[in-house]
Design an enzyme around this catalytic site. Structure first.
Site, PDB file in Angstrom:
ATOM      1  N   HIS A 219       0.805  -1.225   0.000  1.00 55.30           N
ATOM      2  CA  HIS A 219       0.000   0.000   0.000  1.00 55.30           C
ATOM      3  C   HIS A 219       0.834   1.268   0.000  1.00 55.30           C
ATOM      4  CE1 HIS A 219      -4.283  -1.531   1.067  1.00 55.30           C
ATOM      5  NE2 HIS A 219      -3.677  -2.292   0.192  1.00 55.30           N
ATOM      6  N   SER A 223      -0.914  -0.657  -5.888  1.00 51.45           N
ATOM      7  CA  SER A 223      -0.855  -1.856  -6.719  1.00 51.45           C
ATOM      8  C   SER A 223      -0.181  -1.604  -8.051  1.00 51.45           C
ATOM      9  CB  SER A 223      -2.268  -2.383  -6.995  1.00 51.45           C
ATOM     10  OG  SER A 223      -2.792  -2.987  -5.862  1.00 51.45           O
ATOM     11  N   LYS A 247     -15.828  -6.211  -7.334  1.00 50.20           N
ATOM     12  CA  LYS A 247     -15.193  -7.161  -8.249  1.00 50.20           C
ATOM     13  C   LYS A 247     -14.627  -8.353  -7.479  1.00 50.20           C
ATOM     14  CE  LYS A 247     -12.023  -7.289 -12.132  1.00 50.20           C
ATOM     15  NZ  LYS A 247     -11.061  -6.591 -12.957  1.00 50.20           N
ATOM     16  N   ASP A 248     -13.976  -8.088  -6.352  1.00 54.90           N
ATOM     17  CA  ASP A 248     -13.427  -9.173  -5.538  1.00 54.90           C
ATOM     18  C   ASP A 248     -14.532 -10.041  -4.968  1.00 54.90           C
ATOM     19  OD1 ASP A 248     -10.605  -7.299  -4.109  1.00 54.90           O
ATOM     20  OD2 ASP A 248     -10.777  -8.530  -5.910  1.00 54.90           O
ATOM     21  N   GLU A 291       1.497 -34.017  -1.195  1.00 51.78           N
ATOM     22  CA  GLU A 291       0.318 -33.462  -1.836  1.00 51.78           C
ATOM     23  C   GLU A 291       0.715 -32.731  -3.112  1.00 51.78           C
ATOM     24  OE1 GLU A 291      -2.418 -34.986  -0.586  1.00 51.78           O
ATOM     25  OE2 GLU A 291      -3.453 -33.132  -0.088  1.00 51.78           O
TER      26      GLU A 291
END
Lengths: 435, 191
Positions: A219, A223, A247-248, A291
């Site tokens: 921040h 971004s 959107k998220d 895994e």
């Protein structure tokens, strides 16, 4: 958050003002993910995966804490306690399957998030620390996942613990004492199980702390975006709320639908059936496989078959850890001032070769050891190191990038023929932002 | 990405009245409400899982074989991890209990209210003193039954009569009668 046009937090309600004077938490939230945090307006869906990673961390912590209400960390009780959860505890089967598959999905979104960073140059200045904190989170995730997998005390749990703790015995001189110290014994047993439970409960909260640092470091510059071009002015950004919360939120719901399909209809698809057999320290399974999310590293480990000054086992361990550690140096290995792969045609091709290479490594890691798979693995492992240590530095030296747009807004407008036509051509209602 | 033009269109489209529910208000509230329902649905199992699981619930009922309990004999059994007193009352014990005026009791109950019709000689109570939870004496052979011939709690001196009602001492209530059913003349299921 150093953009001058960021909206400051101005509480209107008297209660919110009272709170703001005493503990400015709403102010902090507003400035971090609210209307007061400007974000480039051109982010695509590859930027959603960071939030998804945070979501899955939360899911893992919540389901993990509830599972811990029923789980016994004893060698004779662990396996049965998991079966008790699956069969008798109310909604236990659901919580267990969510936790089990949540781990896989946490890694899936994290890998996509990492590859987004690789493609768009999010690791470059001034975000080097964001990148490195992210790698720390990744290492913590792998440790947490490994320990969590041991807890059910199935065959794969036990033998996976044996194999991974044996890595430490490869270290010269101190190796075996170190391994015994880690295990609290000579083989995975009660001491190892209880301490893995303790640390497995602890580390996700450490991860949460590092995630906060990761977001805080992000921040400061704000971004990155698909063009890699810095934000110039207000027209390049949108406030995080409501645009990116919406959107998220939408994408998270869609992704959780995909998660639900796996949890409800194929909950054991990603797992290994051998882990439904109680651990037997006198019987090794035919194939010990970690895994899926650890398979590429497993392949790199197994690629070293010949002694050369150092024993092959030690080479394998060194290569495996190096494959992640070299990523810390990426901002200095790839010195191109152009961030985004969209404007770096040569880099772009090698990026996709890397993606294929990692997938091949994953396939090799899951395959039985045969001459063909070992050979393929060795080629793929060699390419991996070549890519970061040789190819990327060379590309950044010799590549001619495509011309960058002048600004983010300009790049958006130039994407549509009508809007990008110059104003003097007489088309009504069209103005160019650039210039 | 949203632009000014697209936002304006939203408010010009269908709305009920000039000041009624705008399309955009509905679009804001509906998905969030739907997600809220989803969140509640997701949290519910996490809270429900704390309730007793199936194997503990299976312990909720216990069957007791009473064929060997002689008249005047008492046995201890276990139900939901708690002690149960099963007493096969003698006619004298029944008479003693019925002789007491119910209104004079701290916790007024007649013997008839504490036993089941057709099985009035069987008294089944939870063997936990209603004062602070000790197990009263009086069930096993030779244990002190207190001045009323029932049970005597050694902790603080609560005395119960032959109907396991509190007569003396600090306990506020009679020994609790659990739900039970006679499945046959020789077996009773508790719970």
């Amino acid at each position: 958050m150093s953009f001058s046009w960021a909206k400051p937090y101005e509480p209107k309600h008297p209660v919110m003002r009272w709170l703001d004077d005493r503990l400015p938490l709403p102010r902090l939230v507003y400035g971090a993910i609210g209307g007061g945090y400007p974000v480039p307006r051109n982010l695509n869906y590859w930027w959603n995966f960071g939030v998804l990673a945070g979501l899955f961390l939360t899911i893992q912590i919540v389901t993990g804490i509830t599972l811990a209400m029923w789980y016994y960390a004893t060698t004779d009780g662990a396996f049965n306690s998991v079966e008790h959860i699956m069969r008798d505890v109310n909604a236990g089967w659901l919580i267990r399957y969510v936790h089990m598959n949540g781990a896989s999905f946490f890694f899936l979104v994290t890998y996509i998030h990492i590859f987004r960073g690789l493609y768009y140059g999010s690791y470059k200045a001034p975000r080097e620390l964001v990148w490195m904190l992210g790698l720390v989170i990744y290492l913590l995730m792998m440790a947490t996942a490994f320990m969590g997998y041991v807890l059910p005390w199935g065959q794969m749990s036990y033998w996976g613990a044996q194999v991974i703790t044996n890595f430490f015995s490869a270290i010269p001189v101190i190796g075996d004492p170190l391994r015994v110290w880690i295990l609290g014994g000579y083989a995975p047993d009660q001491a190892a199980l209880t301490r893995f439970f303790s640390l497995h409960y602890l580390l996700p909260f450490v991860i949460a702390g590092v995630v906060i640092l990761h977001i805080w470091a992000l921040h400061i510059p704000g971004s990155n975006n698909p063009t890699g071009v810095d934000v110039k002015d207000e027209r390049d950004t949108l406030p995080f709320h409501p645009f990116y919360t919406a959107k998220d939120g939408w994408f998270a719901a869609a992704f959780l639908l995909f998660f639900a399909i796996v949890v409800f209809f194929a909950p054991n698809w990603l797992g290994n059936p051998d882990n439904y057999i109680p651990a037997n320290n006198l019987s090794t399974p035919a194939e010990i496989v970690p895994e899926w999310y650890l398979l590429p590293f497993y392949a790199i480990l197994r690629s070293f078959t010949a002694d050369f000054i150092l024993p092959a086992k030690l080479w394998g361990v060194i290569a495996m850890f190096s494959s992640i550690l070299l990523l810390f140096f990426l901002p200095w290995l790839d010195k191109s001032p152009v961030r985004s792969g969209n404007y770096r045609p040569v880099f772009k091709r090698f990026f996709w070769i890397l993606v294929v290479d990692v997938l091949v490594l994953g396939w090799v890691g899951g395959s039985p050891v045969k001459p063909l798979t070992v050979a393929v693995g060795q080629i793929a492992a060699t390419y991996y190191f070549l890519h970061f240590l040789v190819i990327l530095p060379l590309i950044s030296k010799f590549e001619t990038p495509l011309p960058l747009p002048n600004s983010i807004s300009e790049s958006v407008l130039h994407g549509e023929k009508q809007e990008s036509a110059p104003a003097r051509s007489g088309k009504p209602g069209v103005t160019t932002v650039a210039g | 990405m949203a632009t000014e033009a697209e936002s304006a269109e939203g408010s010009r489209s269908l709305s009920e009245t000039g000041e009624g529910v705008r399309r955009r208000d509905f679009l804001y509230v509906a998905p969030v409400a739907f997600a809220g329902v989803g969140a509640v649905a997701a949290v519910a199992p996490l809270l429900w899982q704390m309730a007793p699981p199936a194997d503990v619930q299976a312990q909720a009922t216990t069957e007791i074989d009473i064929s060997k309990v002689q008249t005047g004999q008492r046995i201890k059994a276990l139900w939901r991890k708690q002690p149960i007193f099963v007493a096969h009352l003698t006619p004298k014990e029944i008479a003693d209990a019925n002789a007491v005026p119910v209104s004079s009791l701290r916790d007024p109950e007649s013997l008839g209210q504490r036993t089941q019709a057709g099985h009035t000689q069987w008294l089944i109570v939870i063997g936990v003193c209603t004062h602070l939870g000790c197990i009263p004496l009086g069930t096993a052979e030779g244990e002190n039954r207190g001045p009323y011939g029932g049970w005597a709690c050694p902790c603080h001196g609560s005395m119960y009569d032959t109907a396991a009602r509190i007569r003396q001492g600090p306990a506020p209530k009679n020994l609790v009668v659990p739900p039970y059913k006679f499945t046959s003349p020789t077996a009773v299921t508790i719970g």
